[in-house]
Design a protein around this motif. Structure first.
Motif, PDB file in Angstrom:
ATOM      1  N   SER A  54       0.852  -1.193   0.000  1.00 16.36           N
ATOM      2  CA  SER A  54       0.000   0.000   0.000  1.00 16.36           C
ATOM      3  C   SER A  54       0.886   1.240   0.000  1.00 16.36           C
ATOM      4  N   SER A  55       0.369   2.301  -0.564  1.00 20.83           N
ATOM      5  CA  SER A  55       1.160   3.537  -0.666  1.00 20.83           C
ATOM      6  C   SER A  55       0.248   4.708  -0.967  1.00 20.83           C
ATOM      7  N   GLY A  56       0.820   5.900  -0.874  1.00 22.17           N
ATOM      8  CA  GLY A  56       0.167   7.073  -1.422  1.00 22.17           C
ATOM      9  C   GLY A  56       0.634   7.271  -2.847  1.00 22.17           C
ATOM     10  N   VAL A  57      -0.191   7.902  -3.682  1.00 23.38           N
ATOM     11  CA  VAL A  57       0.181   8.199  -5.070  1.00 23.38           C
ATOM     12  C   VAL A  57      -0.209   9.633  -5.376  1.00 23.38           C
ATOM     13  N   ASP A  58       0.775  10.419  -5.785  1.00 24.86           N
ATOM     14  CA  ASP A  58       0.517  11.809  -6.183  1.00 24.86           C
ATOM     15  C   ASP A  58       0.505  11.905  -7.701  1.00 24.86           C
ATOM     16  N   VAL A  59      -0.509  12.602  -8.251  1.00 25.97           N
ATOM     17  CA  VAL A  59      -0.638  12.757  -9.700  1.00 25.97           C
ATOM     18  C   VAL A  59      -0.848  14.233 -10.014  1.00 25.97           C
ATOM     19  N   ASN A  60      -0.079  14.742 -10.956  1.00 22.67           N
ATOM     20  CA  ASN A  60      -0.323  16.125 -11.392  1.00 22.67           C
ATOM     21  C   ASN A  60      -0.045  16.272 -12.883  1.00 22.67           C
ATOM     22  N   LEU A  61      -0.710  17.258 -13.488  1.00 21.26           N
ATOM     23  CA  LEU A  61      -0.569  17.547 -14.914  1.00 21.26           C
ATOM     24  C   LEU A  61       0.672  18.400 -15.130  1.00 21.26           C
ATOM     25  N   LEU A  62       1.546  17.974 -16.055  1.00 23.39           N
ATOM     26  CA  LEU A  62       2.773  18.718 -16.363  1.00 23.39           C
ATOM     27  C   LEU A  62       2.603  19.607 -17.590  1.00 23.39           C
ATOM     28  N   TRP A  63       1.837  19.084 -18.578  1.00 17.50           N
ATOM     29  CA  TRP A  63       1.788  19.772 -19.879  1.00 17.50           C
ATOM     30  C   TRP A  63       0.566  19.315 -20.636  1.00 17.50           C
ATOM     31  N   ARG A  64      -0.043  20.236 -21.332  1.00 21.61           N
ATOM     32  CA  ARG A  64      -1.125  19.888 -22.260  1.00 21.61           C
ATOM     33  C   ARG A  64      -0.783  20.472 -23.615  1.00 21.61           C
ATOM     34  N   ASN A  65      -0.918  19.674 -24.646  1.00 20.30           N
ATOM     35  CA  ASN A  65      -0.578  20.117 -25.997  1.00 20.30           C
ATOM     36  C   ASN A  65      -1.476  21.311 -26.377  1.00 20.30           C
ATOM     37  N   PRO A  66      -0.865  22.454 -26.705  1.00 16.46           N
ATOM     38  CA  PRO A  66      -1.681  23.637 -27.035  1.00 16.46           C
ATOM     39  C   PRO A  66      -2.555  23.417 -28.274  1.00 16.46           C
ATOM     40  N   ASP A  67      -2.173  22.439 -29.133  1.00 13.55           N
ATOM     41  CA  ASP A  67      -2.953  22.178 -30.349  1.00 13.55           C
ATOM     42  C   ASP A  67      -3.931  21.010 -30.205  1.00 13.55           C
ATOM     43  N   ASN A  68      -3.860  20.283 -29.055  1.00 15.86           N
ATOM     44  CA  ASN A  68      -4.695  19.090 -28.893  1.00 15.86           C
ATOM     45  C   ASN A  68      -4.916  18.837 -27.403  1.00 15.86           C
ATOM     46  N   ASP A  69      -6.114  19.137 -26.929  1.00 14.92           N
ATOM     47  CA  ASP A  69      -6.422  18.960 -25.507  1.00 14.92           C
ATOM     48  C   ASP A  69      -6.292  17.509 -25.059  1.00 14.92           C
ATOM     49  N   ASP A  70      -6.393  16.568 -26.024  1.00 13.68           N
ATOM     50  CA  ASP A  70      -6.337  15.143 -25.676  1.00 13.68           C
ATOM     51  C   ASP A  70      -4.917  14.623 -25.493  1.00 13.68           C
ATOM     52  N   ASP A  71      -3.930  15.477 -25.669  1.00 13.35           N
ATOM     53  CA  ASP A  71      -2.519  15.079 -25.532  1.00 13.35           C
ATOM     54  C   ASP A  71      -1.972  15.741 -24.273  1.00 13.35           C
ATOM     55  N   GLN A  72      -1.711  14.915 -23.211  1.00 13.37           N
ATOM     56  CA  GLN A  72      -1.276  15.474 -21.933  1.00 13.37           C
ATOM     57  C   GLN A  72      -0.137  14.657 -21.354  1.00 13.37           C
ATOM     58  N   LEU A  73       0.686  15.339 -20.563  1.00 16.42           N
ATOM     59  CA  LEU A  73       1.748  14.664 -19.805  1.00 16.42           C
ATOM     60  C   LEU A  73       1.385  14.724 -18.331  1.00 16.42           C
ATOM     61  N   ILE A  74       1.392  13.569 -17.668  1.00 15.40           N
ATOM     62  CA  ILE A  74       1.129  13.569 -16.226  1.00 15.40           C
ATOM     63  C   ILE A  74       2.289  12.892 -15.491  1.00 15.40           C
ATOM     64  N   LYS A  75       2.527  13.381 -14.271  1.00 15.79           N
ATOM     65  CA  LYS A  75       3.581  12.799 -13.428  1.00 15.79           C
ATOM     66  C   LYS A  75       2.915  12.011 -12.308  1.00 15.79           C
ATOM     67  N   ILE A  76       3.437  10.808 -12.063  1.00 23.12           N
ATOM     68  CA  ILE A  76       2.903   9.925 -11.015  1.00 23.12           C
ATOM     69  C   ILE A  76       4.036   9.570 -10.057  1.00 23.12           C
ATOM     70  N   THR A  77       3.800   9.794  -8.763  1.00 22.33           N
ATOM     71  CA  THR A  77       4.826   9.533  -7.746  1.00 22.33           C
ATOM     72  C   THR A  77       4.260   8.634  -6.664  1.00 22.33           C
ATOM     73  N   ILE A  78       4.964   7.545  -6.385  1.00 21.72           N
ATOM     74  CA  ILE A  78       4.580   6.621  -5.303  1.00 21.72           C
ATOM     75  C   ILE A  78       5.253   7.087  -4.016  1.00 21.72           C
ATOM     76  N   LYS A  79       4.490   7.116  -2.892  1.00 19.02           N
ATOM     77  CA  LYS A  79       5.027   7.596  -1.609  1.00 19.02           C
ATOM     78  C   LYS A  79       4.578   6.695  -0.469  1.00 19.02           C
ATOM     79  N   ASP A  80       5.346   6.744   0.629  1.00 19.88           N
ATOM     80  CA  ASP A  80       4.948   6.085   1.885  1.00 19.88           C
ATOM     81  C   ASP A  80       4.551   4.624   1.659  1.00 19.88           C
ATOM     82  N   VAL A  81       5.470   3.835   1.131  1.00 24.35           N
ATOM     83  CA  VAL A  81       5.195   2.428   0.801  1.00 24.35           C
ATOM     84  C   VAL A  81       5.156   1.577   2.073  1.00 24.35           C
ATOM     85  N   GLN A  82       4.156   0.714   2.164  1.00 23.47           N
ATOM     86  CA  GLN A  82       4.032  -0.237   3.269  1.00 23.47           C
ATOM     87  C   GLN A  82       3.818  -1.639   2.704  1.00 23.47           C
TER      88      GLN A  82
END
Length: 887
Positions: A54-82
């Motif tokens: 079990s863990s926490g997971v942080d997700v945030n948006l890094l970038w969205r393609n200015p020409d295409n809303d359907d193209d996005q970069l997201i960062k995923i970080t695993i934290k506090d692993v048990q």
């Protein structure tokens, strides 16, 4: 700022967003858990072996393609692993108690696991997975498992998707704010190690399911629940089973203020700005296997089991168990390690070593055994034969193996019996490779051509017989015309062998031409045939959807045949009716005609018989035995045939056949041979089929001189037909779990077997006896395991049994009709089953839960027909009367 729900609705209306969409400047905080359970199929998960990460997971948006809303970069970080138990357990049974996550996983691995990953999502699908190149495969796969959860589409439909499981057929079903994703695991294209047994009955049945349920809120994920189930069942004993359940949960806990977007036009620029060490990697899992640090070497393992492999102990379950564990270790060994054991072992143990090395079926084991064996040296023929028989029983033979044997056959072979065995085994390998779709492989094409061409050119009976035996294993459809030629035109044993080869084909291959030829043979339209060939021809007709007229003509012939053949054919017809065989309906129709069904025809005297009965009838598989015995008119055995078939709803396995044939023995008792058998040489021998593999027949004696010398020096000892260790079930499958770990299911079944048979004659008592002894021990081992590098959890299942089956036929020919007693007995059979669930850490800390049971299956004398029971009373009554008399 525009309300996020309005954005989501707008995106749908304009046709842009086909996947989840994150808001700018937000940090989404999730709780994540991945659970693994291993247990029996019907067991509750509360007591299963397994673990939870079990863990926490942080997700945030890094970038969205200015020409295409359907193209996005997201960062995923695993934290506090048990890491913890998957179910509640007392502290004494908790292997994680008192250990920090860093100690369980390891500092290096924990740091790698908590390094962020970046996903490029285009229309909800993962286009690119970015991570750090030199991270351990185990941590990368856990991240891939988490990343795969973020892949979804927001409209119903099916597509081919790539995720951690490979490229799979995936179906989405969308209902308001809920999306269900079903993945067809059988369709997944991923590199996996594994193999299955050749025959379905000896194999393992599997089923895998995968479902993920998404709940959405404000255009993004509120919760995810994913579950995979894998079930494994031993086909011939479905109580021997296992399941793996893998669960993932991701639940949104809060949304907080986060970092702003990175301004860029291209993905590459964003990745470079974020961390130039990121590299694009496949989302498909990479192969990972933890190494065994305290495992014994191959030599050490052999020394620990060596005493159980002594020839005198080969009918014990411990021999089969040791055989299987030896194979497992050989499969991990190098050619040099294998050769070291082969070259250092003595002649008592070498045959068993050769059995195991050949059965391992790795390139290294094949190279080692071929380098050791010299087919130009007749003194090692026992080892050569054991090698060849192990090849014939191979569960998943390779083209390389067939190619190697073909080369050996073309070269110098010192022992003629080994040369014969070589081509017989080649036939078996051709069939197995063809059954797996390999009929067009170069080695298979060459072997087929060699067998058929050399049969066509063969002049000597011994050579013809050798290639016919190869075809009896290969069962090539293109060989049917040549088999028909030898069945109808061949002499004596050659004709009989060709007919029994045709009998092994599936009825769907038996064309009109085949049935016409069999009818000519049975009714002797063109030439006189021996009883053995005629009765085989009749059996082929009656077992291949016979017409009304074919059955009628066979029934009308009864009464016009030689006396014992009359009785045998009558017994065959009665057996078809008694056992409700497929042709029984047609037989019943014909018997309504009084010309075929009358007292004169159905009251013929004689001692020959045919009978079929059940050995077992179960929900998984059933097995039948059939005993048929044909005598000459003077009371001498012509053929006894013992068969055991195992079958389920779809498949049949010819488990055992032992045939004892004799001919030309009438001169011993100054009797008159039957029609068509006046010029036959004195001969007796035995032929066996074991698990669909025709072995090389053995000869008791050939010719009158050999017969007399054997009779004068007879000890009554049985002649060995086959003795050794056979790998029956051989199943290995590696499975990539969606949560990241690798699972494996391995089932091995070993058979220690000793089949022998003999014939005894007493001219003084005018009595003959044939005895077929089958001594077998079975050991089955199943291990289903999930390997997460820092923990192994799984379940081991073992089954073992020992038994003996004897078939004895006693004939007293001092009067006519002579007395015949057939007996088929099974001794008391011990049976043991054990199941062990386990969890273990690399440190050696281990939890186990064991269950087992032992029982004895009572011995049994299998019932034959009432006529046989009456005859046995007379035979043994006569013996006891004679025992107390001087004269």
């Amino acid at each position: 700022l525009v309300n996020s729900k309005m954005l989501f609705v707008f995106a749908f209306q304009t046709g842009h967003t086909t996947g989840p969409s994150l808001n700018n400047d937000k940090l989404y905080k999730f709780a994540y858990s991945a659970e693994v359970y291993v247990d029996r199929v019907k067991a509750s998960l509360q007591k299963s072996a397994g673990y939870r990460i079990s863990s926490g997971v942080d997700v945030n948006l890094l970038w969205r393609n200015p020409d295409n809303d359907d193209d996005q970069l997201i960062k995923i970080t695993i934290k506090d692993v048990q890491v913890e138990n998957v179910s509640e357990r007392p502290d004494a049974k908790n292997i994680f108690k008192g250990k920090s996550t860093e100690k369980i996983i390891g500092k290096e691995y924990l740091e790698a696991l908590q390094r962020p990953i970046v996903l490029e999502l285009v229309r909800g699908k993962v286009k690119t997975f970015y991570s750090y190149q030199n991270e351990p495969g185990f941590t990368q796969n856990i991240k891939r498992g988490l990343a795969s959860l973020f892949q979804l589409q927001l409209h119903s439909g099916s597509s081919r998707e790539v995720d951690i499981s490979g490229k799979c057929n995936t179906t989405y079903n969308v209902r308001q704010d809920q999306v269900t994703k079903i993945k067809d695991l059988d369709s997944c294209e991923i590199e996996r190690k594994g193999f299955t047994s050749h025959n379905r009955i000896l194999d393992v049945g599997t089923k895998g399911t995968s479902a993920t349920v998404y709940v959405l809120e404000d255009s993004f994920i509120k919760s995810i629940k994913a579950e995979e189930n894998f079930v494994f069942l031993l086909n011939y004993r479905r109580k021997t089973n296992a399941k793996i359940v893998s669960k993932q949960r991701l639940e949104l806990k809060s949304v907080q203020a986060g970092m702003g977007l990175i301004a860029a036009k291209q993905v590459a620029s964003v990745i470079k700005t974020l961390d130039p060490n990121y590299v694009a990697m496949p989302l498909e899992a990479e192969p990972v296997k933890s190494e065994c640090k305290k495992c014994p070497s191959l030599s050490e393992h052999w020394q620990s089991i060596r005493e159980h492999m002594h020839p005198d102990k080969l009918s014990k379950a411990q021999a089969a168990k040791s055989f299987l564990s030896f194979i497992q270790n050989i499969r991990k060994a190098t050619k040099e390690e294998i050769l070291k054991i082969i070259r250092s072992e003595n002649k008592e143990f070498l045959p068993q070593v050769v059995d195991a090395v050949t059965s391992a079926q790795t390139p290294e084991s094949l190279e080692a055994v071929l380098e050791f064996l010299d087919f130009k040296d007749a003194s090692t023929s026992i080892l050569q034969e054991r090698f060849l028989y192990a090849c014939g029983f191979a569960s998943h033979p390779s083209e390389t193996l067939l190619k190697s044997l073909t080369e050996k056959f073309k070269g110098d072979v010192a022992n003629e019996e080994i040369r014969e065995t070589l081509v017989i085994v080649m036939g078996a390998l051709v069939r197995k490779l063809c059954d797996r779709g390999g009929c067009k492989l170069p080695a298979v094409v060459e072997a087929k051509r060699l067998i058929l061409n050399r049969l066509e050119k063969a002049k000597k009976d011994d050579n013809v017989r050798m290639y016919l035996l190869a075809l009896k294993n290969a069962l090539l459809p293109e060989a049917i015309p040549v088999l028909l030629k030898y069945a109808e035109s061949g002499e004596g044993p050659i004709s009989s062998l060709a007919a029994t080869t045709l009998q092994r084909y599936d009825p769907s291959f038996l064309t009109k031409e085949v049935k016409e030829t069999m009818n000519r043979i049975y009714h002797q339209t063109r030439k006189v045939h021996e009883k053995t060939v005629r009765t085989t021809a009749a059996a082929i007709i009656l077992n291949s959807n016979p017409s009304y007229m074919e059955v009628k003509n066979i029934l009308l012939s009864i009464g016009e045949l030689p006396m014992e053949m009359n009785k045998y054919m009558l017994s065959m017809i009665q057996d078809i009716l008694h056992f409700e065989m497929p042709s029984s309906k047609t037989v019943r129709q014909v018997l309504k005609d009084m010309r075929t069904h009358n007292y004169d025809r159905f009251s013929k005297m004689g001692s020959s018989s045919a009978y079929t009965g059940y050995v077992t009838r179960g929900p998984d598989v059933s097995s039948t035995y059939s005993l048929d015995i044909l005598y000459s008119g003077s009371g001498i055995l012509r053929r006894s045939n013992v068969n055991i078939h195992v079958f389920d709803r779809n498949t049949e396995l010819h488990a055992i056949q032992v045939v004892i044939e004799a001919q030309g023995l009438e001169s011993i008792i100054a009797a008159t041979p039957d029609e068509g058998e006046e010029n036959l040489d004195s001969f007796a021998g035995m032929s066996a089929i074991l698990f669909d593999f025709q072995l090389r027949p053995v000869t008791f004696f050939q010719g009158y001189g050999d017969l007399m010398s054997k009779m004068l020096s007879a000890t009554g000892d049985a002649m060995n037909v086959v003795k050794g260790l056979v790998l029956l079930t051989d199943y290995l499958q590696e499975i990539q779990l969606q949560s990241g770990p690798t699972a494996s299911a391995e089932f091995l079944g070993g058979l220690a077997i000793d089949i022998s048979g003999g014939m005894e004659f007493s001219l003084w008592y005018r009595e003959s006896k044939t005895n077929v002894k089958n001594r077998v021990a079975v050991f089955i081992a199943g291990n289903v395991e999930v390997d997460s590098f820092f923990i192994k959890t799984g379940m081991e299942t073992t089954l073992e049994a020992e038994t003996a089956l004897d078939f004895i036929s006693t004939v007293q020919f001092s009067q006519y009709p002579f007395l015949v007693c057939m007996q088929m007995d099974r001794v008391d059979s011990p049976f043991r089953a054990h199941m062990t669930k386990y969890e273990s850490l690399p440190s050696g800390r281990r939890y186990t839960a064991r269950r087992g049971k032992a029982a004895t299956l009572a011995g049994n004398e299998y019932p034959l027909h009432q006529e046989n029971s009456n005859m046995c009373k007379k035979v043994f009554g006569a013996k006891s009367d004679n025992a107390g008399s001087w004269f």
